[in-house]
Design a protein around this motif. Structure first.
Motif, PDB file in Angstrom:
ATOM      1  N   LYS A  36       0.829  -1.205   0.000  1.00 53.31           N
ATOM      2  CA  LYS A  36       0.000   0.000   0.000  1.00 53.31           C
ATOM      3  C   LYS A  36       0.868   1.263   0.000  1.00 53.31           C
ATOM      4  CE  LYS A  36      -3.689   2.309   2.597  1.00 53.31           C
ATOM      5  NZ  LYS A  36      -4.510   2.263   3.828  1.00 53.31           N
ATOM      6  N   ALA A  37       1.816   1.324   0.924  1.00 52.40           N
ATOM      7  CA  ALA A  37       2.681   2.505   1.010  1.00 52.40           C
ATOM      8  C   ALA A  37       3.540   2.629  -0.243  1.00 52.40           C
ATOM      9  CB  ALA A  37       3.559   2.421   2.256  1.00 52.40           C
ATOM     10  N   TRP A  38       4.021   1.497  -0.758  1.00 51.96           N
ATOM     11  CA  TRP A  38       4.865   1.511  -1.950  1.00 51.96           C
ATOM     12  C   TRP A  38       4.097   2.071  -3.140  1.00 51.96           C
ATOM     13  CZ3 TRP A  38       4.800  -0.892  -6.774  1.00 51.96           C
ATOM     14  CH2 TRP A  38       5.990  -0.823  -7.500  1.00 51.96           C
ATOM     15  N   CYS A  39       2.874   1.603  -3.335  1.00 50.28           N
ATOM     16  CA  CYS A  39       2.043   2.081  -4.451  1.00 50.28           C
ATOM     17  C   CYS A  39       1.752   3.578  -4.321  1.00 50.28           C
ATOM     18  CB  CYS A  39       0.730   1.300  -4.509  1.00 50.28           C
ATOM     19  SG  CYS A  39       0.930  -0.411  -5.067  1.00 50.28           S
ATOM     20  N   PHE A  40       1.525   4.039  -3.091  1.00 51.93           N
ATOM     21  CA  PHE A  40       1.255   5.457  -2.870  1.00 51.93           C
ATOM     22  C   PHE A  40       2.457   6.303  -3.293  1.00 51.93           C
ATOM     23  CE2 PHE A  40       1.286   9.328  -0.344  1.00 51.93           C
ATOM     24  CZ  PHE A  40      -0.004   9.804  -0.532  1.00 51.93           C
ATOM     25  N   ARG A  41       3.637   5.875  -2.881  1.00 55.26           N
ATOM     26  CA  ARG A  41       4.832   6.647  -3.228  1.00 55.26           C
ATOM     27  C   ARG A  41       5.101   6.618  -4.728  1.00 55.26           C
ATOM     28  NH1 ARG A  41       9.201   5.398   1.643  1.00 55.26           N
ATOM     29  NH2 ARG A  41       7.739   5.705   3.361  1.00 55.26           N
ATOM     30  N   GLU A  42       4.847   5.461  -5.332  1.00 51.87           N
ATOM     31  CA  GLU A  42       5.025   5.353  -6.778  1.00 51.87           C
ATOM     32  C   GLU A  42       4.067   6.291  -7.512  1.00 51.87           C
ATOM     33  OE1 GLU A  42       7.133   3.136  -8.943  1.00 51.87           O
ATOM     34  OE2 GLU A  42       8.178   3.697  -7.102  1.00 51.87           O
ATOM     35  N   THR A  43       2.816   6.335  -7.067  1.00 54.25           N
ATOM     36  CA  THR A  43       1.821   7.216  -7.695  1.00 54.25           C
ATOM     37  C   THR A  43       2.213   8.676  -7.519  1.00 54.25           C
ATOM     38  OG1 THR A  43       0.087   5.582  -7.246  1.00 54.25           O
ATOM     39  CG2 THR A  43      -0.625   7.823  -7.784  1.00 54.25           C
ATOM     40  N   LEU A  44       2.693   9.010  -6.332  1.00 55.82           N
ATOM     41  CA  LEU A  44       3.126  10.385  -6.053  1.00 55.82           C
ATOM     42  C   LEU A  44       4.195  10.812  -7.060  1.00 55.82           C
ATOM     43  CD1 LEU A  44       2.497  12.541  -3.821  1.00 55.82           C
ATOM     44  CD2 LEU A  44       4.564  11.749  -2.665  1.00 55.82           C
ATOM     45  N   SER A  45       5.101   9.890  -7.348  1.00 57.51           N
ATOM     46  CA  SER A  45       6.182  10.171  -8.289  1.00 57.51           C
ATOM     47  C   SER A  45       5.678  10.225  -9.728  1.00 57.51           C
ATOM     48  CB  SER A  45       7.272   9.102  -8.159  1.00 57.51           C
ATOM     49  OG  SER A  45       8.283   9.297  -9.109  1.00 57.51           O
ATOM     50  N   LYS A  46       4.853   9.241 -10.119  1.00 56.77           N
ATOM     51  CA  LYS A  46       4.357   9.182 -11.499  1.00 56.77           C
ATOM     52  C   LYS A  46       3.468  10.371 -11.848  1.00 56.77           C
ATOM     53  CE  LYS A  46       4.567   4.140 -11.954  1.00 56.77           C
ATOM     54  NZ  LYS A  46       3.759   2.886 -12.037  1.00 56.77           N
ATOM     55  N   GLU A  47       2.691  10.822 -10.878  1.00 56.70           N
ATOM     56  CA  GLU A  47       1.808  11.959 -11.119  1.00 56.70           C
ATOM     57  C   GLU A  47       2.579  13.281 -11.171  1.00 56.70           C
ATOM     58  OE1 GLU A  47      -1.381  12.012 -11.792  1.00 56.70           O
ATOM     59  OE2 GLU A  47      -1.811   9.885 -11.499  1.00 56.70           O
ATOM     60  N   GLY A  48       3.857  13.213 -10.828  1.00 57.88           N
ATOM     61  CA  GLY A  48       4.689  14.417 -10.857  1.00 57.88           C
ATOM     62  C   GLY A  48       4.321  15.427  -9.804  1.00 57.88           C
ATOM     63  N   ILE A  49       3.805  14.950  -8.664  1.00 58.56           N
ATOM     64  CA  ILE A  49       3.374  15.857  -7.596  1.00 58.56           C
ATOM     65  C   ILE A  49       4.578  16.210  -6.723  1.00 58.56           C
ATOM     66  CG2 ILE A  49       1.864  16.122  -5.597  1.00 58.56           C
ATOM     67  CD1 ILE A  49       0.003  14.056  -6.924  1.00 58.56           C
ATOM     68  N   VAL A  50       4.955  17.463  -6.711  1.00 58.09           N
ATOM     69  CA  VAL A  50       6.102  17.905  -5.914  1.00 58.09           C
ATOM     70  C   VAL A  50       5.721  18.991  -4.912  1.00 58.09           C
ATOM     71  CG1 VAL A  50       7.819  17.296  -7.659  1.00 58.09           C
ATOM     72  CG2 VAL A  50       6.745  19.557  -7.722  1.00 58.09           C
ATOM     73  N   SER A  51       4.499  19.484  -4.998  1.00 58.96           N
ATOM     74  CA  SER A  51       4.064  20.556  -4.095  1.00 58.96           C
ATOM     75  C   SER A  51       3.152  19.998  -3.013  1.00 58.96           C
ATOM     76  CB  SER A  51       3.350  21.653  -4.888  1.00 58.96           C
ATOM     77  OG  SER A  51       4.227  22.250  -5.808  1.00 58.96           O
ATOM     78  N   TYR A  52       3.756  19.565  -1.921  1.00 55.75           N
ATOM     79  CA  TYR A  52       2.996  18.995  -0.810  1.00 55.75           C
ATOM     80  C   TYR A  52       3.831  19.083   0.461  1.00 55.75           C
ATOM     81  CZ  TYR A  52       6.027  14.944  -1.529  1.00 55.75           C
ATOM     82  OH  TYR A  52       7.122  14.122  -1.665  1.00 55.75           O
ATOM     83  N   THR A  53       3.192  18.851   1.592  1.00 56.89           N
ATOM     84  CA  THR A  53       3.895  18.767   2.863  1.00 56.89           C
ATOM     85  C   THR A  53       3.595  17.426   3.518  1.00 56.89           C
ATOM     86  OG1 THR A  53       4.169  19.709   5.081  1.00 56.89           O
ATOM     87  CG2 THR A  53       1.999  19.949   4.060  1.00 56.89           C
ATOM     88  N   ASP A  54       4.621  16.837   4.133  1.00 55.14           N
ATOM     89  CA  ASP A  54       4.411  15.601   4.898  1.00 55.14           C
ATOM     90  C   ASP A  54       4.464  15.883   6.403  1.00 55.14           C
ATOM     91  OD1 ASP A  54       7.076  16.118   5.254  1.00 55.14           O
ATOM     92  OD2 ASP A  54       7.779  14.133   4.676  1.00 55.14           O
ATOM     93  N   TYR A  55       4.215  17.139   6.754  1.00 53.92           N
ATOM     94  CA  TYR A  55       4.259  17.578   8.154  1.00 53.92           C
ATOM     95  C   TYR A  55       3.391  16.689   9.043  1.00 53.92           C
ATOM     96  CZ  TYR A  55       4.006  20.848  12.116  1.00 53.92           C
ATOM     97  OH  TYR A  55       4.075  21.422  13.361  1.00 53.92           O
TER      98      TYR A  55
END
Length: 905
Positions: A384-403
């Motif tokens: 689950k976590a792996w797929c989420f991170r992969e999607t984050l990368s594939k979607e090209g999302i760089v503007s977020y906070t993991d605070y």
């Protein structure tokens, strides 16, 4: 800071050299024009950038390059010159009547100007001075009693050429500047701050404020300032080249590379969000100051003025639309928390990552999908976590906070949700105590768990990924109706352990049965109660019977993959008046631990560990309401198990068990890389295949603060000059000789970065020595009756070594003693005058000036290949013989002529 290089540039495969297409003219304007060029490339620490320097007729005379470490002394000089009440050169060095500066660079030039302002007699020698209005003078009269000679550059060419010049900073040879400045700090004349917090806040209003970094400290700083009515213009960080063209935002503000800030004039104010003690400097402070951002004016270390609280971004997010993506339950928790805290002034929405493409520029995306395990998360570890991170990368999302995915935030929100409730409300589920294991890697984690394993009154989980992430399971399931908890838990496990559930739970059916029985005790549970329930169910699965008498048992929890800095948050999560809660902080001698780390990484096939820079953690005790911390040492438990473990039993309030004298895993004898029980090899193993004795000495310098605090062997960096330390650390470590790189250029880049980090580390150690001394919490390790015998044996060995040395000296008809330091003085004390009369003395200083030693002329090293080519050479220095030998060999002295003294005289 600008230095000069005059030499031929030849094509080399091992150096990444970039020569500028433009050039600058020699003269006093050179420092500013050169600075304008180099400020564009502050992040390229593995690239050697050269800027051609020409005379007025446009003839090239040399190249300019940067020495960033020496920026610190430039700043110190500037501050000393502008400080009327500061102690100056003559106050610290009253015996010095004249200073001679050999070699020209920016720091040497500024130092000469400073001395002239102070009306100190100063002469210069070497190339390039004529371009700055000075005449080179080399008429040394040999009397150095009231002179200070500073070799700002090597007057003789070095064998390493450009590479050797670049890795050898001139900062250490100007240690006199450091000492003047440090004395002013010690006497309170130079301070970290200028004014108070309110004055700083007023200074920031209406200015273009830049925050350095993008971590939680930087985000908390933004929220802190925003709550005071101060907005920022951007965040700045040092990025890899690949990231430079990516437009990224954080909390609605642009994230820029530091060069973008450097290129502009210092009209704005830069804030460092993590460091303290600005007077002695930080790497970023020195860099920004060099490019015009004055300390406490345009560059501020905010923590010198106030501790910034963990605020959960409530000021920044107010009135905004906040999108949450990631783990559904955690996102729901965070949304409810923000809604309650701001009473509806924050609009929160849960979204899938694919929906983020349509978010507005004013929206804030919060990614909440934490997982505490290996950094290289794989599909197997958590699909689950792996797929989420992969999607984050594939979607090209760089503007977020993991605070909101940080441990401290998770704990803070959980405690807020359960405010007013008892953490442990079911009497029969209250353990006698909880012991949290805060143990650095390779410091006895597996050993200590194995020691506690068989004790009948101690419960613990296995070394599993589930154990590392237990906090997440407890927090997510807290408050849910008990009849739904097991179903939700099983779903989480299937999603997050899909291919390794059997490794996490050796008998799922037994675990399920126990868990369901315990969950029937109450309609809903706090996260802390679930923490206890999971431990009981796991213990019953392992032992095969029902756990009773919980009020006499201790739960031991060591989430191995957690950052150790997060453990205080775990303690605050679990602490209660009802529970005897404690944290055990275990330490291990870094001289052994460094070798253990490298040995382990080699077994795994890793090639990037740097033991010299894996600095051991100093644990500052945290203040809790109902929790305590105590410290133990790995070595003490190994050498005195009954004594040390009895103490721990007393602290925990449990009885002694002989099982503590065996290291087991679920009752079975366990060995770690062939080490059983209390074998003492891990205490004394020097790992000589990876680290030499000289390597261990250097590790004791870089880790001296830790070593001193916890009673281990350490070396005080203040006992050596900074130049001596630099020469020591420029030598390769034994383990580094074994490193393999794809290309020679990769190897050079590795060492350029490593040397820079090492020198920064040495300065950090020195800073701590200047600011405050470390108070030890342990005495020396007790070795028992063998201690006296060992000392006697060492004394005998020393006498034997001295005898060998004297026999060698007396057996030579023609002998040169190279080096006229303390070891040479010590050697002469053991020789009769007649034995001394045949000796020749030589020293590097004799290359530059006439000198005598014990009334006799000291010859220059160049004569060792001429007049004294038939003489054997004894290098007298026991500390620096390796470097001296290499220096002589590089200049043509045959290897078989040289003998090194390794005995400290």
């Amino acid at each position: 800071m600008i230095r000069f290089y005059k030499g031929q540039l030849v094509e080399r495969n091992d150096l990444d050299i970039h020569v500028a297409s433009e050039h600058i003219l020699a003269g006093e304007d050179l420092w500013d024009t050169g600075k304008a060029y180099f400020r564009k490339y502050v992040s390229d620490d593995a690239v050697i950038r050269l800027l051609p320097v020409a005379d007025k007729k446009e003839h090239q005379i040399c190249y300019a390059y940067q020495d960033s470490e020496a920026n610190r002394e430039l700043r110190m000089l500037k501050e000393l010159s502008g400080h009327q009440e500061a102690l100056q050169f003559q106050d610290i060095y009253p015996e010095i009547k004249e200073v001679i500066v050999c070699g020209c660079n920016e720091l040497a030039f500024r130092f000469v100007r400073y001395l002239e302002e102070q009306q100190i007699s100063v002469k210069v020698a070497g190339k390039y001075w004529e371009y700055f209005g000075y005449e080179s003078s080399v008429d040394f009269d040999g009397d150095e009693s009231h002179k200070l000679v500073i070799y700002a550059e090597e007057l003789l060419p070095t064998a390493g050429g450009l590479y050797q010049n670049v890795i050898t900073s001139v900062s250490p040879v100007f240690e006199c500047i450091d000492r003047i400045y440090e004395t002013n700090i010690s006497e309170g004349r130079i301070k970290d701050t200028k004014g108070n917090l309110e004055e700083i806040l007023e200074k920031l209003r209406g200015k273009a404020v830049v925050l350095l970094g993008t971590d939680v400290n930087a985000q908390d700083t933004y929220d802190f300032l925003y709550g005071k009515g101060i907005d920022i213009c951007c965040f700045a960080e040092c990025k890899d080249t690949e990231m430079r063209n990516i437009h990224r935002t954080l909390l609605g503000k642009n994230v820029v590379v530091m060069e973008e800030i450097m290129k502009n004039k210092p009209e704005g104010i830069v804030i460092e969000c993590s460091d303290k003690n600005s007077a002695l400097g930080t790497e970023n402070l020195e860099l920004f100051d060099y490019y015009g951002y004055v300390r406490n004016e345009q560059f501020i270390l905010l923590r010198d003025y106030a501790e910034v609280p963990c605020s959960n971004l409530l000021h920044v997010l107010k009135g905004k639309k906040v999108l949450f993506a990631g783990d559904e339950r955690l996102c729901e928790m965070m949304s409810e928390f923000l809604f309650e805290k701001e009473q509806g002034d924050i609009e929160t929405v849960y979204v899938e990552l694919s929906q983020c493409k349509t978010m507005k520029a004013t929206d804030i995306l919060c990614v909440v999908n934490p997982w505490f395990d290996l950094a290289s998360l794989t599909m197997t570890e958590n699909p689950k976590a792996w797929c989420f991170r992969e999607t984050l990368s594939k979607e090209g999302i760089v503007s977020y906070t993991d605070y909101f995915a940080q441990v401290r935030t998770l704990v803070d929100v959980d405690l807020y949700r359960n405010r007013g409730r008892e953490k442990y409300a079911i009497g029969q589920l209250n353990p006698k105590g909880i012991l949290l294991g805060r143990i650095e890697a390779f410091s006895g984690n597996v050993f200590f768990r194995g020691v506690l394993d068989g004790h009948p009154d101690i419960l613990h989980l296995g070394y599993t990924i589930w154990n590392n992430n237990l906090l997440l399971y407890c927090i997510r399931l807290a408050g849910e109706k008990s009849e739904k908890i097991f179903k939700s838990f099983k779903r989480m496990c299937n999603e997050e352990f899909a291919f390794r559930l059997e490794e996490e739970f050796i008998c799922w059916d037994t675990f399920e049965k126990s868990l369901k029985r315990l969950l029937s005790l109450k309609e809903a549970f706090t996260s802390q109660e679930l923490f206890v329930i999971f431990h009981i169910a796991f213990a019953e699965m392992v032992c095969g019977y029902k756990i009773t008498g919980l009020d006499q048992k201790i739960i031991y929890w060591e989430p191995h993959m957690f950052l150790r800095e997060n453990f205080p948050f775990l303690a605050k999560w679990l602490e209660s008046e009802q529970i005897n809660g404690q944290t055990v902080c275990m330490h291990r001698d870094m001289l052994v631990r460094a070798g253990s780390m490298y040995n382990h990484h080699q077994l795994l096939g890793l090639n990037d560990l740097q033991p010299i820079l894996n600095v051991a953690e100093i644990v500052d005790d945290t203040t809790y309401e109902y929790w305590e911390e105590f410290h133990v040492r790995f070595e003490d438990i190994k050498l005195h198990p009954q004594k040390e473990l009895s103490r721990i039993c007393g602290r925990l309030g449990i009885s002694w068990s002989d099982t503590l004298l065996k290291v087991t895993e679920h009752g079975e004898i366990y060995n770690y890389l062939g080490i059983f029980n209390f074998e003492i090899k891990p205490v004394f193993n020097k790992y000589e295949e990876w680290l030499s004795e000289f390597d261990r000495f250097r590790i004791s310098v870089t880790n001296s603060l830790f070593q001193k605090k916890y009673g281990y062997t350490y070396e005080d960096c203040m006992m050596f000059s900074r130049k001596e330390l630099q020469e020591m650390f420029l030598k390769e470590f034994r383990f580094q000789k074994k490193l393999r790189f794809a290309q020679e250029r990769d190897r050079t880049a590795y060492f350029l970065r490593t040397y820079r980090r090492v020198m920064n580390r040495l300065w950090e150690v020195r800073k701590s020595m200047v600011i405050h001394d470390i108070v030890p919490v342990f005495g020396e390790i007790e070795l028992g009756n063998s201690t006296t015998k060992k000392k006697k044996k060492a004394d005998i060995a020393n006498q034997k070594e001295l005898g060998k040395l004297l026999e060698f000296v007396r057996g030579q008809e023609r002998l040169v003693l190279y080096g006229t330091g303390k070891d040479c003085e010590g050697l002469l004390k053991h020789l009769e005058e007649a034995e001394q009369s045949n000796l020749i003395f030589s020293d590097l200083k004799a290359e530059y000036t006439d000198m005598t030693f014990h009334g006799r002329k000291v010859v220059a090293p160049r004569e060792l290949c001429e007049t004294y080519r038939d003489y054997k050479i004894l290098i007298t220095s026991s500390k620096f013989h390796e470097g001296m030998r290499q220096w002589l060999e590089d200049r043509g002295v045959a290897k078989d002529r040289i003998t090194c003294n390794i005995f400290r005289l």
